[in-house]
Motif scaffolding. Sequence first.
Motif, short mmCIF file in Angstrom:
data_model
loop_
_atom_site.label_atom_id
_atom_site.label_comp_id
_atom_site.label_asym_id
_atom_site.label_seq_id
_atom_site.Cartn_x
_atom_site.Cartn_y
_atom_site.Cartn_z
N ALA A 1 57.35 -10.47 11.39
CA ALA A 1 56.02 -10.00 10.97
C ALA A 1 55.85 -8.51 11.27
O ALA A 1 55.34 -7.76 10.43
N ASN B 1 50.54 -6.84 13.42
CA ASN B 1 51.20 -7.91 12.67
C ASN B 1 51.80 -8.95 13.62
O ASN B 1 51.67 -10.15 13.42
N GLN C 1 50.65 -12.85 13.86
CA GLN C 1 51.65 -13.91 13.68
C GLN C 1 51.64 -14.85 14.88
O GLN C 1 51.79 -16.07 14.73
N GLU D 1 51.01 -18.87 14.90
CA GLU D 1 51.97 -19.80 15.49
C GLU D 1 51.36 -20.64 16.61
O GLU D 1 52.04 -21.43 17.25
#
Length: 199
Positions: free
Chosen positions: A44, A118, A122, A126
């Motif tokens: 990412a 980013n 991410q 997750e």
Amino acid sequence: MTELDKTADSSVPLHPLLATRWSPRALNPSATIGDEQFTALFEAARWAPSWGNTQPARFIAARRGEPTFDRIHGTLSRGNKSWAGDAAALAIGVARSVNDEGEPMPYGEYGLGLATENLVLQAVAEGFHAHQMAGFDREAARVEFAIPDDFEPLVAIAVGELGDLDGMPDRLVEKELRPRARHPLADLVFTDTWGTPLF
């Protein structure tokens, strides 16, 4: 695990990745991050925009139990060391500061910031949280990891699952329980002339 609703109190609805992103210190010391999830954080980051596609962001990273994790942890400030050892992973974000021609890299720090955000989003996708830290010894990190002179270590990052507040110092518990707050849009976004709120 302590359940805390830290959803952003926004003027209009935000995407859940943004609305639920916050920076806890109470992390689960038994949580782990899998290979694919760990790779996804940096994939990412790799796909963040950068000025002229110069891609100035670099990272030093490891998962808990790995020697590099302990070395990163050793560069943290005393306050951050007290809780960040419970993270599933630690990283140091580094910005390239000089280009191939030996000239200052335009927007290198900005590029690292975009890549780090980013990575953070991410992590939220997750099922983790990420806490970015200015509290680390940049020169110690430079020496520990042989970071070249044309790169600047700028941020440390802890990634993990939310943990319990039990056993945390009172000053950290207070920070964890404090509502998230931001300046109003009227103080941040202007139109016509400086200081004239757009919203």
